[in-house]
Design a protein around this motif. Sequence first.
Motif, PDB file in Angstrom:
ATOM      1  N   ASP A 133    -105.902  -0.857 -41.167  1.00  8.44           N
ATOM      2  CA  ASP A 133    -106.529  -0.211 -40.012  1.00  8.44           C
ATOM      3  C   ASP A 133    -107.701  -1.024 -39.458  1.00  8.44           C
ATOM      4  O   ASP A 133    -107.867  -1.138 -38.237  1.00  8.44           O
ATOM      5  CB  ASP A 133    -107.005   1.194 -40.389  1.00  8.44           C
ATOM      6  CG  ASP A 133    -105.856   2.169 -40.543  1.00  8.44           C
ATOM      7  OD1 ASP A 133    -106.070   3.242 -41.152  1.00  8.44           O
ATOM      8  OD2 ASP A 133    -104.746   1.865 -40.072  1.00  8.44           O
ATOM      9  N   SER A 134    -108.494  -1.609 -40.332  1.00  4.11           N
ATOM     10  CA  SER A 134    -109.682  -2.332 -39.865  1.00  4.11           C
ATOM     11  C   SER A 134    -109.356  -3.653 -39.180  1.00  4.11           C
ATOM     12  O   SER A 134    -110.225  -4.262 -38.559  1.00  4.11           O
ATOM     13  CB  SER A 134    -110.637  -2.571 -41.029  1.00  4.11           C
ATOM     14  OG  SER A 134    -110.024  -3.373 -42.017  1.00  4.11           O
ATOM     15  N   MET A 135    -108.109  -4.101 -39.274  1.00  2.00           N
ATOM     16  CA  MET A 135    -107.693  -5.354 -38.666  1.00  2.00           C
ATOM     17  C   MET A 135    -106.886  -5.154 -37.387  1.00  2.00           C
ATOM     18  O   MET A 135    -106.699  -6.106 -36.627  1.00  2.00           O
ATOM     19  CB  MET A 135    -106.842  -6.183 -39.635  1.00  2.00           C
ATOM     20  CG  MET A 135    -107.608  -6.806 -40.787  1.00  2.00           C
ATOM     21  SD  MET A 135    -108.096  -5.570 -41.990  1.00  2.00           S
ATOM     22  CE  MET A 135    -108.558  -6.537 -43.388  1.00  2.00           C
ATOM     23  N   LYS A 136    -106.430  -3.950 -37.152  1.00  2.19           N
ATOM     24  CA  LYS A 136    -105.606  -3.710 -35.964  1.00  2.19           C
ATOM     25  C   LYS A 136    -106.384  -4.038 -34.702  1.00  2.19           C
ATOM     26  O   LYS A 136    -107.541  -3.644 -34.537  1.00  2.19           O
ATOM     27  CB  LYS A 136    -105.154  -2.245 -35.932  1.00  2.19           C
ATOM     28  CG  LYS A 136    -104.082  -1.908 -36.952  1.00  2.19           C
ATOM     29  CD  LYS A 136    -103.695  -0.444 -36.882  1.00  2.19           C
ATOM     30  CE  LYS A 136    -102.638  -0.110 -37.925  1.00  2.19           C
ATOM     31  NZ  LYS A 136    -102.292   1.332 -37.932  1.00  2.19           N
ATOM     32  N   GLY A 137    -105.729  -4.760 -33.821  1.00  3.22           N
ATOM     33  CA  GLY A 137    -106.364  -5.148 -32.573  1.00  3.22           C
ATOM     34  C   GLY A 137    -107.184  -6.420 -32.650  1.00  3.22           C
ATOM     35  O   GLY A 137    -107.545  -6.996 -31.625  1.00  3.22           O
ATOM     36  N   ARG A 138    -107.489  -6.865 -33.872  1.00  7.75           N
ATOM     37  CA  ARG A 138    -108.259  -8.104 -34.034  1.00  7.75           C
ATOM     38  C   ARG A 138    -107.422  -9.224 -34.659  1.00  7.75           C
ATOM     39  O   ARG A 138    -107.590 -10.389 -34.321  1.00  7.75           O
ATOM     40  CB  ARG A 138    -109.483  -7.853 -34.925  1.00  7.75           C
ATOM     41  CG  ARG A 138    -110.458  -6.844 -34.392  1.00  7.75           C
ATOM     42  CD  ARG A 138    -111.765  -6.872 -35.184  1.00  7.75           C
ATOM     43  NE  ARG A 138    -111.568  -6.566 -36.602  1.00  7.75           N
ATOM     44  CZ  ARG A 138    -111.982  -7.347 -37.592  1.00  7.75           C
ATOM     45  NH1 ARG A 138    -112.602  -8.486 -37.338  1.00  7.75           N
ATOM     46  NH2 ARG A 138    -111.782  -6.991 -38.850  1.00  7.75           N
ATOM     47  N   PHE A 139    -106.533  -8.866 -35.585  1.00 13.59           N
ATOM     48  CA  PHE A 139    -105.722  -9.858 -36.290  1.00 13.59           C
ATOM     49  C   PHE A 139    -104.271  -9.753 -35.829  1.00 13.59           C
ATOM     50  O   PHE A 139    -103.780  -8.664 -35.540  1.00 13.59           O
ATOM     51  CB  PHE A 139    -105.779  -9.614 -37.798  1.00 13.59           C
ATOM     52  CG  PHE A 139    -107.113  -9.884 -38.449  1.00 13.59           C
ATOM     53  CD1 PHE A 139    -108.248 -10.167 -37.700  1.00 13.59           C
ATOM     54  CD2 PHE A 139    -107.235  -9.855 -39.830  1.00 13.59           C
ATOM     55  CE1 PHE A 139    -109.466 -10.423 -38.305  1.00 13.59           C
ATOM     56  CE2 PHE A 139    -108.444 -10.108 -40.455  1.00 13.59           C
ATOM     57  CZ  PHE A 139    -109.561 -10.381 -39.685  1.00 13.59           C
ATOM     58  N   THR A 140    -103.588 -10.886 -35.829  1.00 20.12           N
ATOM     59  CA  THR A 140    -102.169 -10.928 -35.497  1.00 20.12           C
ATOM     60  C   THR A 140    -101.443 -11.806 -36.502  1.00 20.12           C
ATOM     61  O   THR A 140    -101.814 -12.976 -36.687  1.00 20.12           O
ATOM     62  CB  THR A 140    -101.942 -11.479 -34.082  1.00 20.12           C
ATOM     63  OG1 THR A 140    -102.657 -10.679 -33.134  1.00 20.12           O
ATOM     64  CG2 THR A 140    -100.462 -11.448 -33.732  1.00 20.12           C
ATOM     65  N   ILE A 141    -100.429 -11.250 -37.119  1.00 19.84           N
ATOM     66  CA  ILE A 141     -99.592 -12.018 -38.038  1.00 19.84           C
ATOM     67  C   ILE A 141     -98.327 -12.452 -37.311  1.00 19.84           C
ATOM     68  O   ILE A 141     -97.770 -11.705 -36.497  1.00 19.84           O
ATOM     69  CB  ILE A 141     -99.253 -11.202 -39.312  1.00 19.84           C
ATOM     70  CG1 ILE A 141     -98.578 -12.078 -40.354  1.00 19.84           C
ATOM     71  CG2 ILE A 141     -98.421  -9.971 -38.966  1.00 19.84           C
ATOM     72  CD1 ILE A 141     -98.422 -11.394 -41.721  1.00 19.84           C
ATOM     73  N   SER A 142     -97.888 -13.660 -37.590  1.00 21.23           N
ATOM     74  CA  SER A 142     -96.654 -14.171 -36.992  1.00 21.23           C
ATOM     75  C   SER A 142     -96.035 -15.163 -37.964  1.00 21.23           C
ATOM     76  O   SER A 142     -96.663 -15.561 -38.946  1.00 21.23           O
ATOM     77  CB  SER A 142     -96.936 -14.831 -35.637  1.00 21.23           C
ATOM     78  OG  SER A 142     -97.823 -15.934 -35.787  1.00 21.23           O
ATOM     79  N   ARG A 143     -94.814 -15.574 -37.677  1.00 21.34           N
ATOM     80  CA  ARG A 143     -94.144 -16.538 -38.538  1.00 21.34           C
ATOM     81  C   ARG A 143     -93.241 -17.419 -37.722  1.00 21.34           C
ATOM     82  O   ARG A 143     -92.729 -17.023 -36.660  1.00 21.34           O
ATOM     83  CB  ARG A 143     -93.367 -15.837 -39.648  1.00 21.34           C
ATOM     84  CG  ARG A 143     -92.182 -15.016 -39.180  1.00 21.34           C
ATOM     85  CD  ARG A 143     -91.641 -14.147 -40.325  1.00 21.34           C
ATOM     86  NE  ARG A 143     -91.112 -14.959 -41.422  1.00 21.34           N
ATOM     87  CZ  ARG A 143     -90.884 -14.481 -42.646  1.00 21.34           C
ATOM     88  NH1 ARG A 143     -91.157 -13.210 -42.936  1.00 21.34           N
ATOM     89  NH2 ARG A 143     -90.387 -15.260 -43.600  1.00 21.34           N
ATOM     90  N   ASP A 144     -93.020 -18.617 -38.233  1.00 18.68           N
ATOM     91  CA  ASP A 144     -92.081 -19.575 -37.658  1.00 18.68           C
ATOM     92  C   ASP A 144     -91.145 -19.986 -38.786  1.00 18.68           C
ATOM     93  O   ASP A 144     -91.510 -20.820 -39.627  1.00 18.68           O
ATOM     94  CB  ASP A 144     -92.837 -20.765 -37.079  1.00 18.68           C
ATOM     95  CG  ASP A 144     -91.923 -21.737 -36.354  1.00 18.68           C
ATOM     96  OD1 ASP A 144     -90.701 -21.726 -36.627  1.00 18.68           O
ATOM     97  OD2 ASP A 144     -92.427 -22.520 -35.542  1.00 18.68           O
ATOM     98  N   ASN A 145     -89.975 -19.394 -38.823  1.00 18.81           N
ATOM     99  CA  ASN A 145     -89.060 -19.663 -39.933  1.00 18.81           C
ATOM    100  C   ASN A 145     -88.544 -21.098 -39.916  1.00 18.81           C
ATOM    101  O   ASN A 145     -88.193 -21.643 -40.964  1.00 18.81           O
ATOM    102  CB  ASN A 145     -87.915 -18.665 -39.917  1.00 18.81           C
ATOM    103  CG  ASN A 145     -88.356 -17.282 -40.366  1.00 18.81           C
ATOM    104  OD1 ASN A 145     -89.395 -17.116 -41.008  1.00 18.81           O
ATOM    105  ND2 ASN A 145     -87.569 -16.273 -40.020  1.00 18.81           N
TER     106      ASN A 145
END
Length: 128
Positions: free
Chosen positions: A62-74
């Motif tokens: 909850d404290s990271m929503k809107g500030r952090f973004t996770i993504s991946r490049d397989n």
Amino acid sequence: QVQLVESGGGLVQAGGSLRLSCAASGRAFNAYTMGWFRQAPGKGREFVAAISWSGGSTYYADSMKGRFTISRDNAKNTVYLQMNSLKPEDTAVYHCAADRHPEIDEIVVIITTIYDYWGQGTQVTVSS
């Protein structure tokens, strides 16, 4: 066996941004759920974010929503964590982790013990 190596940590002022990377070696990376956790001095390991094998499902504390973004490049066997609007309380060692299941229920994905592989971590320090 999977090896995970994090990079991208450093010292940043409050309000700044960093992008962490986690490079994975070994086969079947694109079949794993990947997670980011962090550990501040004197505290336990805390869930930050996770992403399913395809990137179609993402989960955040909850404290990271809107500030952090996770993504991946397989194609590159790499998972990223973009961190914006950083706060001094974000200071911690950030670890990436891999679980051999391609999808994990959102209730379970936050649990450290389900992950099969861990990286050594990268230090993030946010100054006020």
